[in-house]
Design an enzyme around this catalytic site. Structure first.
Site: not given
Ligand code: HEA
Ligand code: HEA
Ligand SMILES: [Cu+2]
Ligand code: CUA
Lengths: 382, 539, 296
Positions: B118, B154, B182-183, B266, B268, B281, B315-316, B341, B344, B463
């Site tokens: 467990d 958020w 919890s986390s 980040h 996170e 994997s 970078h944010h 990355t 991977k 946005r």
């Molecule tokens: C893991 C995280 C995650 C996931 C899964 C999603 C999923 C989706 N997100 Fe996102 N989103 C965020 C994380 C995520 N988001 C975050 C962090 C932000 C930033 C917030 C912020 O700015 O503070 C954001 C912001 C964000 C925006 C920008 C809002 C803004 O800037 O004002 C939008 C706009 O289109 C959007 C759309 C969507 C949509 C359409 C999906 C879809 O993939 C969702 C699909 C799932 C369903 C729809 C549910 C299943 C269906 C039902 C419940 C039945 C009802 C269905 C119908 C009536 C058709 N999201």
């Molecule tokens: C699962 C979540 C996730 C992951 C994995 C990443 C991955 C990365 N993110 Fe992202 N990021 C978010 C979730 C995530 N991010 C969210 C939620 C926000 C918005 C938050 C908010 O404002 O609400 C954000 C915003 C965000 C910003 C800020 C943008 C802005 O607000 O102005 C930046 C800027 O640098 C960034 C960079 C990156 C980079 C460089 C990676 C890298 O880790 C990506 C690396 C991967 C690759 C590059 C592709 C595969 C690689 C190859 C095929 C190898 C060859 C490539 C080269 C040599 C080029 N991310």
């Molecule tokens: Cu980041």
């Protein structure tokens, strides 16, 4: 039609992006704008470079993957090999990306250094954001004004058809000269805003209590539109930035004229102090001011937004016997709340009018009349 | 209540491998089974269902957002409510859907993969879970407080979340506090389980990659969730107790908030992707019928990503006016993350190379993950370039980036995992026709939904706005259509999972998938309530 | 291979159902709802049920802790635990303490940022010359920040006197606790009892002095929670530390009574060790605090 165009663009990503971007110098529907400054064009160049490198990487990686998926699929009789390591390849795909990254970082760093070099400006503008308007103050001239959204609420509520520059138009745009290095000092009175003009590649946060600096040097005269780019509350989406760039001579004429207008306005203000407006005048002006300035928070019907912005309708301050608290809160604002001081934005007669309006509209029938001189008395202790 | 002796009296000879084990432990029945359970499989199931429900709730909010943005103009909701939807959508998806889903998978799989009876701390495990529904109950009910729920994004930047926020802020702060608790407890449990409960012979470098990635994720969680707790505490005191951490008049700085938040934020985002890397994997080798390419480098890459994630946060914040050398540092540090990355991604491709690939549902999702995550990663790389980020920042280009890595990344990996292990959990094959529908509908609609966001973002749409200028109208319509379609596609998934839970479908063998390897495939399907009372020996 | 398994293998105790976790979850729920409402009520000066819910939550939490620990103690005393389980607990505790370290790190981070970045910038340093010139003319950067840009005045808290005594007291308490632990391991029960008692006493004295220092700060120095970033970091850091000392003292008191009841053996004393770790951790935090908050 326009949609077809863009959908087509989406399908054939690459070429249309290039051609559209180059042809439409001010606006593209699917790509960054090259803009109208040397810096913005450099930024655009960097963007396109990044884009193509990413496309190339994606094509290679996905290409290999699809090749494997087609050639090495079980249904085609593929037998699994059993290698699971290869030091040479692994070193290669660690080192090569590094080199690519360096190739990206070098030009990026040099552009960045240019962008952050705010030294030796030709003129300086103080840009102050507040919920939900911009205030511009020319540091070298006696000119300052507020700039607020000019789109009619009816357009937003879908009652009137939307004009061409829907949500991107203001009552008083910022005016700057072309060919001059203009420095912006950016700050805020309340929450964080962000001053953004895409065509200049300038986006800087307006942090309350701190000043950020940015600059631009515009090559072409024109009207450039942008928006507030940091969530700043309810009307974040309704806080556009409009900048007019003029030839330097035109600009000089403009600024002289503005100084004269400001002077006249002060004299007018003095003159009005001696006069009394009628109830009707007060109410008409008051309603105008209220609807354009106060209604964003306190709502056109004076009911506010429960829990966020208090109602004026029936409020103790707006219906109490004592006028002073009411005048005070508009002249000085209330520290630590969204209710800021309006002494700078409104003239005394406007303040008088809006107070009168608030005290008599929506059933706040106090019958009180407030005149500019009452405001002057509070502000200047006369 | 639980009499300790029960467990001890069970037959000490019982072997994890045979299902007669079940006779010795009665499986409790009814609602109380779920409320009081200490069984990692029960708790895993609870987490997964909770996450799924939160995904639907958060998705429904996204539908509100998309409906409002279908056309320019305000038609359905008021701006203030729109901001609440954006904020709570982000919070729910991140803290309520993706993170708990991964924790649920960890609960189910880690003990089975390392041969443990467990989780190491079973009661605390239950506590970690049951905090969550309460935390989200508070968060959701705050929407009904006068003045509305949290409307500051958020990322709750101060001073919008302090001086200028509504009364629900205190509820928001405390709900974040308890979900943090919890986390942290969940993460402690994972680490201790992996350190201390491995079966004899299960050395670190033999652990399945899912276990490795979770180990590193758990470390990230313990390191950064307390920082989140710290920063919400400062928000609370700034708002209600007159401190001025984020107020220049008192010597503080609103940007300080962002530094602390993103120091959490980040890492996170990698918390939400590292377990996904682990899942992919596991799946890719199975359906390529070939060992994972570069196991050791996968481990090192994961660790490097985690370490780097602590030095890239700003970078944010490129537009906040940091000194230029800081901007440069964070730009370069961020770019470097592309290297591990990339390792991977290349390893996955190399695993498929000269394999014998078949395209079962989990593999379809895994392939979609690799492609779409890479697209999201590459746009992330573009965002890292500071001078250009000035143009991208706070536009839909960022929204496109993070939905690619989060939805087609994290969420797709979770779906891949569910399809991959569901037969192990239920003992039956899921409905493959439905699954295919789910995959293809999702794949197409998700790209209609998120791909055009790149375009509107580049064209300049900020946005977090409820209304936009006319030149963005065409694409937004399509984005919304894609959104509704993607939402509806998830209902297929819901139907499928319900069907699977009701034990419809064909019985499966213990191995389920032809190429699958690992301890979890050696125990019967469905996995017995208690596994590995006696640890297996790993050679 | 298979033969040596039984030797290494001890039964890992997996408890069956337990009510305490759900009680704990409900407790946290009540605390969050209660505190969330209470804080708003206090700030708005209105009455409400927040405080009652909060108190109900705290009581529930107390019940949960007592019940859960009683369970654990019973299990431990009836010999259900194995060495492996002991390791789980120890590692769990160690990681919990690490999470606490990170919690404090957030506040230390705020302190460093304010001192090294925010306040100097307000004074015009780095790329913020205009910040000072335009927004805060006349403001000079200094630390401790006894005069804020907004004009709040306060006095700084020196490190000589009370804070120094407190440092010595806490350091000594760590030593006494260590000897208590040694006593336990060498089965010298008397040394254990006395040293543990002494540690608790020192903890209480520390808390008393700390309370006195707060009164002094508020009454004589005008140093309050509202007096700008200096007061903020001062009170939040020392305040959270004080809360931890309080908690640590309560833990030690519980351990004390368990010692009196004859619990713990030289080999089996996870609870004691956890409590001791916690106390040492609190001590280390204080040393950091003393250095960065008071002296520097
Ligand atoms: C893991 C995280 C995650 C996931 C899964 C999603 C999923 C989706 N997100 Fe996102 N989103 C965020 C994380 C995520 N988001 C975050 C962090 C932000 C930033 C917030 C912020 O700015 O503070 C954001 C912001 C964000 C925006 C920008 C809002 C803004 O800037 O004002 C939008 C706009 O289109 C959007 C759309 C969507 C949509 C359409 C999906 C879809 O993939 C969702 C699909 C799932 C369903 C729809 C549910 C299943 C269906 C039902 C419940 C039945 C009802 C269905 C119908 C009536 C058709 N999201
Ligand atoms: C699962 C979540 C996730 C992951 C994995 C990443 C991955 C990365 N993110 Fe992202 N990021 C978010 C979730 C995530 N991010 C969210 C939620 C926000 C918005 C938050 C908010 O404002 O609400 C954000 C915003 C965000 C910003 C800020 C943008 C802005 O607000 O102005 C930046 C800027 O640098 C960034 C960079 C990156 C980079 C460089 C990676 C890298 O880790 C990506 C690396 C991967 C690759 C590059 C592709 C595969 C690689 C190859 C095929 C190898 C060859 C490539 C080269 C040599 C080029 N991310
Ligand atoms: Cu980041
Ligand atoms: Cu101002 Cu957004």
């Amino acid at each position: 039609m326009k949609f077809l165009q863009t959908a087509f663009g989406a399908l054939l990503l690459s070429t249309p992006i290039m051609s559209l971007a180059q042809s439409a110098s001010e606006r593209s529907n699917i790509n960054l704008r090259p803009g109208v400054t040397d810096i913005s064009q450099q930024v655009f160049g960097l963007h396109m470079m990044m884009f193509w490198i990413c496309v190339a990487i994606a094509v290679i990686v996905f290409g290999v993957m699809f090749y494997a998926m087609i050639k090495h699929r079980k249904s085609a009789g593929a037998k699994p090999a059993n290698f699971h390591e290869n030091v040479k390849v692994e070193i290669a795909w660690t080192v090569v990306p590094f080199l690519i990254l360096i190739a990206m970082a070098v030009p990026a760093a040099s552009t960045l250094l240019d962008m952050e070099d705010v030294s030796k400006p030709d003129l300086t503008v103080l840009v102050t954001g507040s919920q939900w308007k911009w205030h511009y103050k020319y540091m070298d001239n006696d000119v300052e004004f507020f700039s607020t959204l000019a789109t009619q609420p009816e357009q937003i509520r879908n009652k009137f058809t939307k004009s061409e520059n829907y949500l991107l138009e203001v009552d008083r745009p910022l005016v700057i000269p072309t060919g001059k290095k203009v420095r912006f000092l950016i700050t805020s009175d309340d929450v964080i805003h962000s001053w953004w003009v895409p065509d200049f590649a300038v986006k800087k946060d307006a942090n309350p209590g701190f000043i950020n600096e940015a600059w631009t040097n515009v090559n072409e005269p024109g009207v450039y539109r942008g928006q507030c780019a940091e969530l700043c509350g309810k009307d974040h989406g309704f806080m556009p930035v409009v900048v007019i760039a003029m030839e330097p001579e035109e600009y000089e004429a403009w600024i002289v004229e503005q100084e004269a207008i400001a002077q006249r306005a002060r004299e007018e203000e003095q003159r009005l102090l001696a006069m009394n407006m009628s109830m009707e005048e007060l109410m008409t002006t008051g309603k105008q001011v209220y609807d354009s300035v106060c209604a964003a928070c306190h709502m056109p019907n004076g009911e506010g937004l429960a829990g966020v912005f208090p109602a004026i309708k029936g409020s103790a301050i707006a219906t109490g016997d004592d006028l002073n608290p009411h005048i005070d809160i508009i002249v000085y604002g209330k520290a630590g709340t969204a209710m800021q001081s309006f002494a700078k934005q409104l003239t005394m007669s406007e303040i008088a009018a809006v107070i009168t309006y608030q005290r008599n509209a929506w059933g706040n029938n106090t019958g009180d009349m407030v005149q500019a001189k009452d405001i002057n008395a509070v502000m200047n202790g006369e | 209540m639980s009499t300790a002796t029960d467990t001890v009296n069970t037959n000490p000879d019982s072997h994890g491998h045979d299902s007669h084990d079940d006779h010795h432990h009665h499986i409790p029945k009814g609602l109380m089974r779920w409320v009081l359970t200490t069984n990692h499989k029960d708790i895993g199931t609870l987490y997964l269902w909770f996450a799924f429900i939160m995904f639907l709730v958060g998705g429904a909010m996204a539908m509100v957002i998309r409906a409002e943005l279908f056309q320019p103009g305000l038609q359905i909701v008021e701006p203030n409510f729109f901001n609440q939807m954006t904020t709570v959508h982000g919070l729910i998806m991140v803290f309520g859907a993706v993170m708990p889903a991964f924790t649920g998978l960890a609960n189910w799989l880690i003990p089975m993969m390392i041969g443990a009876p467990d989780m190491a701390l079973p009661r605390m495990n239950n506590w970690s879970f049951w905090i969550l529904p309460f935390a989200f109950l508070i968060l959701l009910s705050s929407l009904f407080v006068e003045g509305g729920g949290p409307a500051f994004g958020w990322t709750f930047y101060a001073p919008l979340s302090t001086t200028y926020s509504g009364d629900s802020t205190a509820l928001f702060v405390f709900s974040v506090h308890i979900m943090g608790i919890s986390s942290i407890m969940g993460a402690i449990n994972v680490i201790v389980t992996i350190f201390n409960m491995r079966a004899p012979g299960m050395t670190y470098m033999k652990m399945p990659l899912f276990v490795w990635t979770w180990l590193i994720t758990a470390f990230l969680l313990i390191a950064v969730m307390p920082v989140l707790a710290g920063v919400v505490t400062m928000v609370l005191t700034d708002k209600y107790f007159g401190t001025s951490f984020f107020d220049a008049a008192g010597g503080g700085d609103p940007v300080l908030f962002q530094h602390i938040f993103w120091f959490f934020g980040h890492p996170e985002v990698y918390i939400m992707i590292l377990p996904a890397f682990g899942i992919i994997s596991q799946i890719v080798p199975t359906f390529s019928r070939k060992k994972l390419f570069g196991y050791a480098s996968m481990v090192y890459a994961t660790a490097s990503i985690a370490l780097l994630s602590f030095i890239v946060w700003a970078h944010h914040m490129f537009t906040t006016g940091m000194p230029v050398f800081a901007e440069m540092f964070f730009m370069i540090a961020t770019m470097i993350i592309a290297v591990p990355t990339g390792v991977k991604v290349f390893n996955w491709v190399a695993t498929m190379w000269r394999g014998s690939i078949s395209f079962e549902i989990p593999m379809l999702f895994a392939i979609a993950f690799i492609i779409l995550f890479t697209i999201g990663g590459l746009s992330g790389l573009m965002l890292a370039i500071t001078p250009v980020d000035f143009q991208y920042h706070d536009t839909y280009f960022v929204v496109a980036h993070f939905h690619y890595v989060l939805v087609t990344g994290a969420v797709f990996s979770i779906m891949a995992a569910v399809y991959y292990w569901l037969p192990k959990w239920t003992g039956r094959m899921f409905d493959i026709t439905l699954a295919k529908w789910h995959f293809w509908c999702s794949l197409i609609s998700v790209n209609v939904l998120f791909f055009p966001m790149h375009f509107v973002g580049l064209a300049g749409m900020p946005r977090r706005i409820p209304d936009y200028a006319l030149q963005f109208a065409d694409f937004n319509k399509w984005i919304s259509v894609g959104g509704f379609a993607f939402g509806l596609s998830q209902l297929i998934f819901l139907a499928l999972v319900i069907k699977a839970c009701r034990k419809k479908g064909e019985k499966v063998s213990s191995q389920v998938w032809e190429g699958a390897e690992g301890l979890e495939w050696e125990i019967p399907s469905p996995a017995p309530y208690h596994t590995f009372d006696t640890p297996p020996t790993v050679k | 291979m298979a033969q040596d398994a039984p030797q290494q293998y001890e039964k890992y105790y997996v408890p069956e159902q337990s009510v305490w976790p759900i009680v704990g979850a409900i407790a946290l729920f009540l605390i969050a709802v209660g505190a969330g409402n209470y804080v708003v009520e206090v700030s708005k000066d209105k009455s409400g049920y927040g405080a009652y819910v909060l108190i109900a939550g705290l009581i529930t939490l107390l019940v949960m802790v007592v019940g859960w620990f009683k369970n654990q103690i019973d299990e431990s005393m009836s010999g259900l635990y194995s060495a492996q389980l002991g390791r789980s607990y120890r590692q769990g505790m160690a990681w919990f303490i690490f999470s606490e370290v990170m919690f404090f790190a957030a506040f230390f981070g705020a302190l460093f940022y304010a001192r090294v970045i925010a306040v100097p910038w307000l004074g015009g340093a780095s790329n913020n010359a205009m910040t000072n010139e335009v927004l805060w003319p006349g403001f000079e950067a200094m630390w401790p920040l006894v005069s804020t840009p907004g004009g709040t005045e306060t006095q700084a808290m020196g490190w000589l006197g009370l804070p120094l005594y407190n440092t010595i007291i806490l350091l000594v308490s760590s030593v006494t606790l260590h000897y208590a632990h040694v006593g336990l391991e060498e089965n010298k029960r008397k040394q254990l009892t006395w040293m543990l008692g002494l540690t608790i006493l020192l903890g209480c004295i520390f808390l008393g002095l700390q309370g006195y220092e707060y009164v002094h700060a508020y009454r004589d120095l005008g140093l309050t929670l509202q007096s700008g970033i200096y007061g903020n970091t001062f009170f939040l850091l020392t305040g959270f530390h004080g809360l931890h000392v309080t908690l640590g003292t309560v833990i030690l008191i519980v351990l004390f009574f368990r010692v009196l009841k004859g619990h713990f053996t030289p080999k089996e004393h996870f609870a004691f060790q956890a409590g001791a770790w916690y106390w040492h951790f609190v001590d280390v935090v204080w040393v950091m605090l003393f250095f960065f908050v008071y002296i520097l």
